[in-house]
Scaffold this motif. Structure first.
Motif, PDB file in Angstrom:
ATOM      1  N   GLY A 293      31.609  92.485  80.537  1.00 35.88           N
ATOM      2  CA  GLY A 293      31.418  93.392  81.660  1.00 35.88           C
ATOM      3  C   GLY A 293      31.717  94.838  81.339  1.00 35.88           C
ATOM      4  O   GLY A 293      31.532  95.716  82.186  1.00 35.88           O
ATOM      5  N   LYS A 294      32.157  95.091  80.106  1.00 40.76           N
ATOM      6  CA  LYS A 294      32.494  96.462  79.703  1.00 40.76           C
ATOM      7  C   LYS A 294      31.357  97.066  78.878  1.00 40.76           C
ATOM      8  O   LYS A 294      30.622  96.360  78.189  1.00 40.76           O
ATOM      9  N   LEU A 295      31.242  98.362  78.954  1.00 40.22           N
ATOM     10  CA  LEU A 295      30.335  99.077  78.065  1.00 40.22           C
ATOM     11  C   LEU A 295      30.946  99.058  76.667  1.00 40.22           C
ATOM     12  O   LEU A 295      32.117  99.435  76.516  1.00 40.22           O
ATOM     13  N   LEU A 296      30.178  98.600  75.695  1.00 35.18           N
ATOM     14  CA  LEU A 296      30.742  98.503  74.351  1.00 35.18           C
ATOM     15  C   LEU A 296      30.734  99.866  73.669  1.00 35.18           C
ATOM     16  O   LEU A 296      29.683 100.439  73.375  1.00 35.18           O
ATOM     17  N   ASP A 297      31.914 100.382  73.421  1.00 41.08           N
ATOM     18  CA  ASP A 297      32.080 101.608  72.644  1.00 41.08           C
ATOM     19  C   ASP A 297      33.383 101.468  71.854  1.00 41.08           C
ATOM     20  O   ASP A 297      34.026 100.404  71.883  1.00 41.08           O
ATOM     21  N   GLU A 298      33.764 102.503  71.157  1.00 45.45           N
ATOM     22  CA  GLU A 298      34.948 102.381  70.298  1.00 45.45           C
ATOM     23  C   GLU A 298      36.207 102.080  71.112  1.00 45.45           C
ATOM     24  O   GLU A 298      37.077 101.332  70.674  1.00 45.45           O
ATOM     25  N   ALA A 299      36.290 102.646  72.301  1.00 45.03           N
ATOM     26  CA  ALA A 299      37.492 102.422  73.117  1.00 45.03           C
ATOM     27  C   ALA A 299      37.596 100.969  73.572  1.00 45.03           C
ATOM     28  O   ALA A 299      38.669 100.344  73.472  1.00 45.03           O
ATOM     29  N   SER A 300      36.487 100.418  74.074  1.00 43.71           N
ATOM     30  CA  SER A 300      36.544  99.027  74.536  1.00 43.71           C
ATOM     31  C   SER A 300      36.693  98.066  73.356  1.00 43.71           C
ATOM     32  O   SER A 300      37.364  97.026  73.467  1.00 43.71           O
ATOM     33  N   ALA A 301      36.080  98.404  72.217  1.00 48.12           N
ATOM     34  CA  ALA A 301      36.232  97.569  71.023  1.00 48.12           C
ATOM     35  C   ALA A 301      37.682  97.577  70.545  1.00 48.12           C
ATOM     36  O   ALA A 301      38.234  96.536  70.148  1.00 48.12           O
TER      37      ALA A 301
END
Length: 341
Positions: A293-301
């Motif tokens: 449910g999250k946008l995959l970017d460096e922060a969420s990764a």
């Protein structure tokens, strides 16, 4: 190497019969009296080192015609246990639809070993812990239950940081198994009571409570195939392996990642297996949940990587592993996202 008896199985029932204890007898496989021989790339090594001492080898290579196939259809991918690593890694359907499997195999071992080693044997390979493989060290609970774990106070740079106990801190050395556990694979086995199938995640014991017992296989059971279900995430998948050299080295850390992404980059589903850090093949379900449910970017990764490594315990030489594993997973996630499919 100690003397042993060599048998060639005519069929799978013949093989299982040879490795099954008589009623009231000892567990021929648990006490190491009998071992199946496929590629032999781990077993023969350990016999030469006097770590494994089977009195009988049951050669199952003659069963390759029935248990060495590679088949893919809309339901998924079936790998015969006697399929060779190199053949699976080079198979066009595996390369296109399950790249994480092809990449994990291509980065494993050497070309010569991949030509010889079987899929069934690969997932059952033993740890590379020096204190397990060198019998001059008396303290190894995996070789000699109750003797202790020399790696605790020894050189433990390659050892695990998750799934360990005071009895053992060995790490699982394979690559393919992390891809298989991430993709929700199943194992087909044949034993004295007939065939059974169960999740790959249940093949290896996940905690080092009984180091001398590594799998849930029952006496006499033989792995015949592995089934990988098809899914919307299998094509967008990759395997990242960090090691001391670029060829013929085991993972310090690794990440098997498969993603199902919406058009805007939101994670609909994530499958993650991590290697080099755990006692057994490890599916990082906390990291998967953190991503959905999250946008995959460096922060969420990075947040997912933090979740995956929560609870890590280091022992000095391997203090670097949690951070390296986090970075490995972040790299794998962003690499999978960028993949064109």
């Amino acid at each position: 190497m100690r003397p042993f008896t060599f048998q060639q199985a005519a069929n799978e029932l013949d093989a299982v019969r040879a490795a099954t204890p008589a009623p009231g007898g000892s567990d021929l496989r648990a006490d190491g009296a009998t071992a199946y021989l496929a590629g032999g790339t781990t077993l023969v090594d350990l016999m030469k080192l006097d770590v494994m001492r089977p009195r009988t080898l049951v050669d199952i290579n003659g069963l390759a015609a029935t248990h060495g196939g590679i088949d893919a259809d809309a339901r998924g991918l079936r790998l015969g246990a006697l399929a060779r690593m190199a053949d699976v890694a080079d198979h066009p359907m595996v390369l296109r639809d399950y790249p994480v499997i092809a990449e994990s195999l291509a980065l494993a071992a050497s070309g010569q070993l991949r030509n010889m080693a079987s899929i069934g044997g690969n997932v059952l390979q033993r740890t590379r812990c020096s204190y397990f493989r060198d019998t001059s060290y008396a303290a190894c609970n995996k070789r000699s239950p109750g003797s202790g774990c020399a790696a605790m106070e020894g050189v433990n740079r390659i050892h695990a940081v998750l799934g360990t106990t005071s009895k053992c801190i060995a790490s699982y050395p394979g690559d393919l198994a992390h891809a298989l556990i991430a993709l929700g694979s199943e194992v087909q086995v044949l034993g004295p009571n007939g065939p059974r199938m169960f999740p790959f995640a249940q093949l290896h014991l996940q905690s080092a409570d009984t180091p001398e017992t590594e799998t849930t296989l029952r006496p006499g059971e033989l792995i015949t195939s592995i089934f990988v279900p098809a899914g919307p995430y299998t094509r967008r998948s990759t395997y990242v392996k960090v090691r001391d050299r670029q060829s013929y080295a085991f993972a310090l850390t690794s990440a098997a990642v498969a993603l199902d992404l919406a058009a805007d980059g939101t994670v609909r589903d994530a499958r993650i297996g991590l290697g080099g850090i755990h006692y057994a093949p490890y599916r990082a379900m906390a990291a998967e949940a953190a991503l959905k449910g999250k946008l995959l970017d460096e922060a969420s990764a990075t947040a997912a990587a933090d979740a995956a490594l929560r609870g890590a315990v280091t022992h000095g030489h391997n203090d670097y592993k949690p951070e390296l594993a986090r970075r490995t997973l972040v790299r794998a996630l962003l690499q999978a996202k960028a993949k064109e499919i």
